[in-house]
Design an enzyme around this catalytic site. Sequence first.
Site, PDB file in Angstrom:
ATOM      1  N   ASP A  97      50.103  68.310  16.540  1.00  0.00           N
ATOM      2  CA  ASP A  97      50.749  69.489  17.106  1.00  0.00           C
ATOM      3  C   ASP A  97      49.822  70.253  18.047  1.00  0.00           C
ATOM      4  O   ASP A  97      50.090  70.346  19.237  1.00  0.00           O
ATOM      5  CB  ASP A  97      51.271  70.405  15.984  1.00  0.00           C
ATOM      6  CG  ASP A  97      52.103  71.554  16.536  1.00  0.00           C
ATOM      7  OD1 ASP A  97      52.832  71.342  17.521  1.00  0.00           O
ATOM      8  OD2 ASP A  97      52.020  72.668  15.994  1.00  0.00           O
ATOM      9  N   CYS A 151      67.375  57.705  24.700  1.00  0.00           N
ATOM     10  CA  CYS A 151      68.452  57.482  23.739  1.00  0.00           C
ATOM     11  C   CYS A 151      69.719  56.978  24.434  1.00  0.00           C
ATOM     12  O   CYS A 151      69.775  56.862  25.660  1.00  0.00           O
ATOM     13  CB  CYS A 151      68.737  58.759  22.951  1.00  0.00           C
ATOM     14  SG  CYS A 151      69.497  60.073  23.954  1.00  0.00           S
ATOM     15  N   CYS A 154      74.801  59.820  24.242  1.00  0.00           N
ATOM     16  CA  CYS A 154      76.182  60.102  23.838  1.00  0.00           C
ATOM     17  C   CYS A 154      76.600  61.540  24.140  1.00  0.00           C
ATOM     18  O   CYS A 154      77.789  61.841  24.230  1.00  0.00           O
ATOM     19  CB  CYS A 154      76.362  59.810  22.347  1.00  0.00           C
ATOM     20  SG  CYS A 154      75.505  60.964  21.245  1.00  0.00           S
ATOM     21  N   CYS A 157      74.391  66.053  21.133  1.00  0.00           N
ATOM     22  CA  CYS A 157      73.435  67.158  20.992  1.00  0.00           C
ATOM     23  C   CYS A 157      73.692  68.228  22.041  1.00  0.00           C
ATOM     24  O   CYS A 157      73.668  69.426  21.747  1.00  0.00           O
ATOM     25  CB  CYS A 157      72.003  66.643  21.070  1.00  0.00           C
ATOM     26  SG  CYS A 157      71.575  65.785  22.603  1.00  0.00           S
ATOM     27  N   CYS A 204      66.246  75.602  14.005  1.00  0.00           N
ATOM     28  CA  CYS A 204      67.623  75.133  14.173  1.00  0.00           C
ATOM     29  C   CYS A 204      67.607  73.609  14.133  1.00  0.00           C
ATOM     30  O   CYS A 204      66.748  72.977  14.743  1.00  0.00           O
ATOM     31  CB  CYS A 204      68.195  75.621  15.501  1.00  0.00           C
ATOM     32  SG  CYS A 204      69.890  75.063  15.816  1.00  0.00           S
ATOM     33  N   CYS A 207      71.037  70.039  16.856  1.00  0.00           N
ATOM     34  CA  CYS A 207      70.967  68.890  17.764  1.00  0.00           C
ATOM     35  C   CYS A 207      70.507  67.617  17.049  1.00  0.00           C
ATOM     36  O   CYS A 207      70.761  66.511  17.517  1.00  0.00           O
ATOM     37  CB  CYS A 207      70.069  69.191  18.967  1.00  0.00           C
ATOM     38  SG  CYS A 207      68.317  69.394  18.583  1.00  0.00           S
ATOM     39  N   CYS A 211      73.201  64.074  15.775  1.00  0.00           N
ATOM     40  CA  CYS A 211      72.771  62.844  16.442  1.00  0.00           C
ATOM     41  C   CYS A 211      73.194  61.616  15.632  1.00  0.00           C
ATOM     42  O   CYS A 211      72.866  61.506  14.450  1.00  0.00           O
ATOM     43  CB  CYS A 211      71.252  62.848  16.621  1.00  0.00           C
ATOM     44  SG  CYS A 211      70.606  61.323  17.364  1.00  0.00           S
TER      45      CYS A 211
END
Length: 273
Positions: A97, A151, A154, A157, A204, A207, A211
């Site tokens: 991180d 990805c 689609c 998200c 949150c 999203c 998926c």
Amino acid sequence: MIPPLFSIDLPVGVCSFEAVSAHLLPCRRKVLLPKNAKSILVVLFPYYLGEEAYAEANISRYAVPADYHDIVGAMLAEACAKLRKAWPEHQFVPFCDNSPIPEVYAAAKAGLGVIGKNGLLIHPRYGSFCFIGEVVTDLALSPTGDAIRTCCGCGRCENSCPAGALLGGSVAKAHCLSAVTQQKQELTEAQRLQILQSGCVWGCDICQTVCPQNQNAEKTPIAAFYQTAIPYITADTPIEGRAFAWRGERVIRRNLAIFEKNEPDKNANRRED
């Protein structure tokens, strides 16, 4: 041949340092990078605990266990000790991180998954519910991936984001509800309402939960994530050692107050004797 780095099976890949060198992030820890760095060992640390663990959760899933920086940091330190024992003439520096390495990009370059429209890495087995850690070394290792893949696109998200933060082809971080719950400045009434409607006082997951590549995500093999799980927090929950502690107590207490203010008065309908 890389020795086994962990007592459990975790996704591990390799990308060349050169492949990400043009994308390094401004970070104070950049000075820790080995001179003549050649390779990056990228490790995924899945954190999904199963839907039953989140039934009453009021915080983002990544924040349910104890602070991942501590858990992942300890595991990476142990892995580096093994690597230094195997190659004492080389340097091995761990990051998680707080890193100059663009972690999602490096993981994708190492062949560990695809990049979603929300900017997260999606692994074939663990979905996007993964923390990313890396070990930068001056040891030349063979890359395990090549081209960056995205990805399936689609759009679930994008269409499900309550703040519309994913529309337009990039992540509008200023509008992302997760970022809103973390901001220190005063919230607008619209932002307070967003948090209230989400049911989440920190972060949150929308999203991610919509998926399709997360629908069959496997549970984490990391015991510490189960052992330290606190899915529901209150004003009495100590924040020390939790993933939201870095923002300070005031922010999380402010968010909790939004829900407390909107709780129905339990005595309102009580009949007087």
